[in-house]
Write a protein that holds these residues in place. Structure first.
Motif, PDB file in Angstrom:
ATOM      1  N   ALA A   5     -14.698 -70.621 -64.588  1.00 21.22           N
ATOM      2  CA  ALA A   5     -13.304 -69.759 -65.242  1.00 21.22           C
ATOM      3  C   ALA A   5     -13.844 -68.780 -65.854  1.00 21.22           C
ATOM      4  O   ALA A   5     -15.032 -68.475 -66.263  1.00 21.22           O
ATOM      5  N   MET A   6     -12.764 -67.893 -66.097  1.00 15.81           N
ATOM      6  CA  MET A   6     -13.074 -66.643 -66.909  1.00 15.81           C
ATOM      7  C   MET A   6     -11.900 -66.463 -67.709  1.00 15.81           C
ATOM      8  O   MET A   6     -10.774 -66.763 -67.465  1.00 15.81           O
ATOM      9  N   ILE A  59      -8.257 -67.975 -66.435  1.00 16.42           N
ATOM     10  CA  ILE A  59      -8.010 -67.989 -65.154  1.00 16.42           C
ATOM     11  C   ILE A  59      -9.257 -68.695 -64.491  1.00 16.42           C
ATOM     12  O   ILE A  59     -10.324 -68.487 -64.796  1.00 16.42           O
ATOM     13  N   ARG A  60      -8.644 -69.848 -63.710  1.00 15.61           N
ATOM     14  CA  ARG A  60      -9.543 -70.797 -63.036  1.00 15.61           C
ATOM     15  C   ARG A  60     -10.235 -70.096 -61.835  1.00 15.61           C
ATOM     16  O   ARG A  60      -9.469 -69.275 -61.254  1.00 15.61           O
ATOM     17  N   THR A  61     -11.515 -70.386 -61.485  1.00 21.99           N
ATOM     18  CA  THR A  61     -11.901 -70.028 -60.240  1.00 21.99           C
ATOM     19  C   THR A  61     -11.647 -71.018 -59.013  1.00 21.99           C
ATOM     20  O   THR A  61     -11.131 -71.982 -59.370  1.00 21.99           O
ATOM     21  N   ASP A  66      -1.089 -61.557 -57.395  1.00 26.05           N
ATOM     22  CA  ASP A  66      -1.561 -62.810 -57.639  1.00 26.05           C
ATOM     23  C   ASP A  66      -3.027 -62.951 -56.494  1.00 26.05           C
ATOM     24  O   ASP A  66      -2.744 -63.289 -55.441  1.00 26.05           O
ATOM     25  N   TRP A  67      -4.276 -63.142 -57.287  1.00 26.32           N
ATOM     26  CA  TRP A  67      -5.356 -63.390 -56.315  1.00 26.32           C
ATOM     27  C   TRP A  67      -5.365 -65.074 -56.178  1.00 26.32           C
ATOM     28  O   TRP A  67      -5.412 -65.657 -57.014  1.00 26.32           O
ATOM     29  N   GLU A  68      -5.588 -65.300 -54.937  1.00 29.28           N
ATOM     30  CA  GLU A  68      -5.448 -66.655 -54.585  1.00 29.28           C
ATOM     31  C   GLU A  68      -6.843 -67.309 -54.596  1.00 29.28           C
ATOM     32  O   GLU A  68      -7.059 -68.797 -54.871  1.00 29.28           O
ATOM     33  N   ASP A  69      -7.878 -66.501 -54.173  1.00 30.93           N
ATOM     34  CA  ASP A  69      -9.048 -67.153 -54.008  1.00 30.93           C
ATOM     35  C   ASP A  69     -10.241 -66.262 -55.014  1.00 30.93           C
ATOM     36  O   ASP A  69     -10.416 -65.090 -54.830  1.00 30.93           O
ATOM     37  N   ILE A  70     -10.800 -67.163 -55.936  1.00 34.67           N
ATOM     38  CA  ILE A  70     -11.600 -66.199 -56.928  1.00 34.67           C
ATOM     39  C   ILE A  70     -12.990 -67.050 -56.815  1.00 34.67           C
ATOM     40  O   ILE A  70     -12.987 -68.317 -57.212  1.00 34.67           O
ATOM     41  N   SER A  71     -14.129 -66.336 -56.652  1.00 34.67           N
ATOM     42  CA  SER A  71     -15.198 -67.005 -56.807  1.00 34.67           C
ATOM     43  C   SER A  71     -16.050 -65.925 -57.950  1.00 34.67           C
ATOM     44  O   SER A  71     -16.162 -64.657 -57.530  1.00 34.67           O
ATOM     45  N   ILE A  72     -16.861 -66.793 -58.552  1.00 36.56           N
ATOM     46  CA  ILE A  72     -17.812 -65.807 -59.589  1.00 36.56           C
ATOM     47  C   ILE A  72     -19.014 -66.627 -59.462  1.00 36.56           C
ATOM     48  O   ILE A  72     -19.019 -67.934 -59.841  1.00 36.56           O
ATOM     49  N   PRO A 116     -18.056 -69.087 -69.084  1.00 38.03           N
ATOM     50  CA  PRO A 116     -18.804 -70.032 -69.778  1.00 38.03           C
ATOM     51  C   PRO A 116     -20.076 -70.560 -68.801  1.00 38.03           C
ATOM     52  O   PRO A 116     -20.017 -70.747 -67.542  1.00 38.03           O
ATOM     53  N   VAL A 117     -20.919 -70.855 -69.519  1.00 38.56           N
ATOM     54  CA  VAL A 117     -22.369 -71.296 -68.910  1.00 38.56           C
ATOM     55  C   VAL A 117     -22.772 -72.470 -69.559  1.00 38.56           C
ATOM     56  O   VAL A 117     -23.129 -72.467 -70.936  1.00 38.56           O
ATOM     57  N   ASP A 118     -23.070 -73.460 -68.823  1.00 42.87           N
ATOM     58  CA  ASP A 118     -23.466 -74.680 -69.532  1.00 42.87           C
ATOM     59  C   ASP A 118     -25.098 -74.720 -69.924  1.00 42.87           C
ATOM     60  O   ASP A 118     -25.538 -73.831 -69.206  1.00 42.87           O
TER      61      ASP A 118
END
Length: 334
Positions: free
Chosen positions: A189-190, A305-307, A170-176, A203-205
């Motif tokens: 998110a990814m 998965i949400r960042t 379980d990765w708790e801190d995710i940054s992209i 996703p890219v707006d």
């Protein structure tokens, strides 16, 4: 006699006054006749002017009607010309599109365009470990792709800090983030795509894509139009033309010729994560292993998965589930 003389003088004086009055009346009558004649002349002139005005009005009315009819004809002609020009433009555009769609683009041109539009993507993940904190970082270069509705940056799972080989954690801190030049954007998110969970969609707006200034590639509507495609290795480390074939047993994938290529630039063979562009400059797909390319025609997610810092979404369970889906595929597809 004197009285009679006075009466006579009186009567002469009265007669003189009456004569004067008569002369005045005659003069007034003459003046009245003159006025009447003048009025008669004025009436006749007015009637003539009225007739002339009526005739002029009728003439003008006829001219206005003629001009209106001529204007209507001109408008109809203009509309027909505009429609003809529009039809000609549409046919010209369709012809140009048909020529472009049926004429392969030079591989050097496609690769040069890729280099000008690739985007740097950076992953940073962390989680508590036995001795402090476990951290991973991964950089990859990719492109923006759209199906006409939504834009994504596409990557292979091996281009991220995650993988399906290790037991899920379980990765708790995710940054992209993604960057091009001095412009940067964050990813909320990814997603693991349903067509193959090894393909990651970020996703890219529209505002982010416009700010970054990179071209947004389109998914290929006819990916098998040409028997060859342009394969770009490792985010631009090498490129070459590679032949591919359809495999009826694996819908949604094409089999690439994985022999060593010595074309264009660099010596390499297809490997997972390589981007594959059609000869018309659209995205055909991504290599999921050294043999098969997943054809990207939609971005339907299997899981997301949400960042950010979120310990409740159980990333380990999601990764394990996606790994099981890959292991359930035929061995040649893994």
């Amino acid at each position: 006699l004197a009285q009679m003389q006075r009466e006579l003088e009186q009567r002469q004086a009265d007669a003189e006054r009456q004569k004067q009055q008569l002369a005045q009346l005659e003069a007034q009558q003459a003046e009245a006749r003159q006025r009447i004649e003048s009025l008669n002349v004025a009436v006749k002139v007015a009637e003539q002017e009225k007739v002339l005005l009526r005739e002029t009005a009728d003439t003008l009315k006829t001219q206005v009607e003629q001009e209106r009819q001529e204007r209507i004809k001109v408008q109809e002609t203009t509309t027909q010309l505009a429609q003809g020009v529009g039809t000609l433009a549409e046919k010209s555009t369709e012809l140009t599109r048909e020529i472009r769609d049926n004429r392969p683009i030079n591989a050097n041109t496609l690769f040069n365009e890729f280099l000008a539009n690739r985007v740097q993507t950076t992953f940073n993940v962390s989680r508590p470990a036995l001795f402090g904190e476990a951290k991973r970082q991964k950089d990859a270069r990719t492109i923006f792709v759209s199906d006409g509705k939504q834009t994504y940056a596409l990557l292979h799972i091996d281009d991220t800090p995650f993988n399906f080989r290790d037991p899920g954690a379980d990765w708790e801190d995710i940054s992209i983030t993604f960057a091009k030049g001095g412009n940067r954007g964050t990813v909320p998110a990814m997603s693991f795509l349903s067509i193959d969970p090894r393909i990651i969609a970020l996703p890219v707006d529209e505002a982010q894509a416009a700010a970054v200034g990179a071209k947004v590639y389109q998914t290929s509507l006819d990916p098998v139009k040409f028997p060859e495609a342009l394969l770009i290795s490792n985010g631009g480390a090498g490129y070459g033309e590679v032949a591919f074939k359809l495999d009826a047993s694996t819908p949604g994938f094409v089999r690439m010729d994985n022999r060593l290529m010595k074309r264009m630039f660099g010596d390499f063979s297809p490997s997972r994560g390589d981007l594959v562009l059609s000869k018309t400059g659209e995205l055909l797909g991504i290599m999921v292993n050294s043999d098969y390319c997943a054809v990207i025609n939609n971005f339907l997610p299997a899981r997301t998965i949400r960042t950010g810092n979120d310990i409740d979404q159980k990333t380990g369970a999601i990764l394990d589930e996606m790994a099981m889906r890959v292991r359930a595929m035929p061995f040649r597809m893994q």
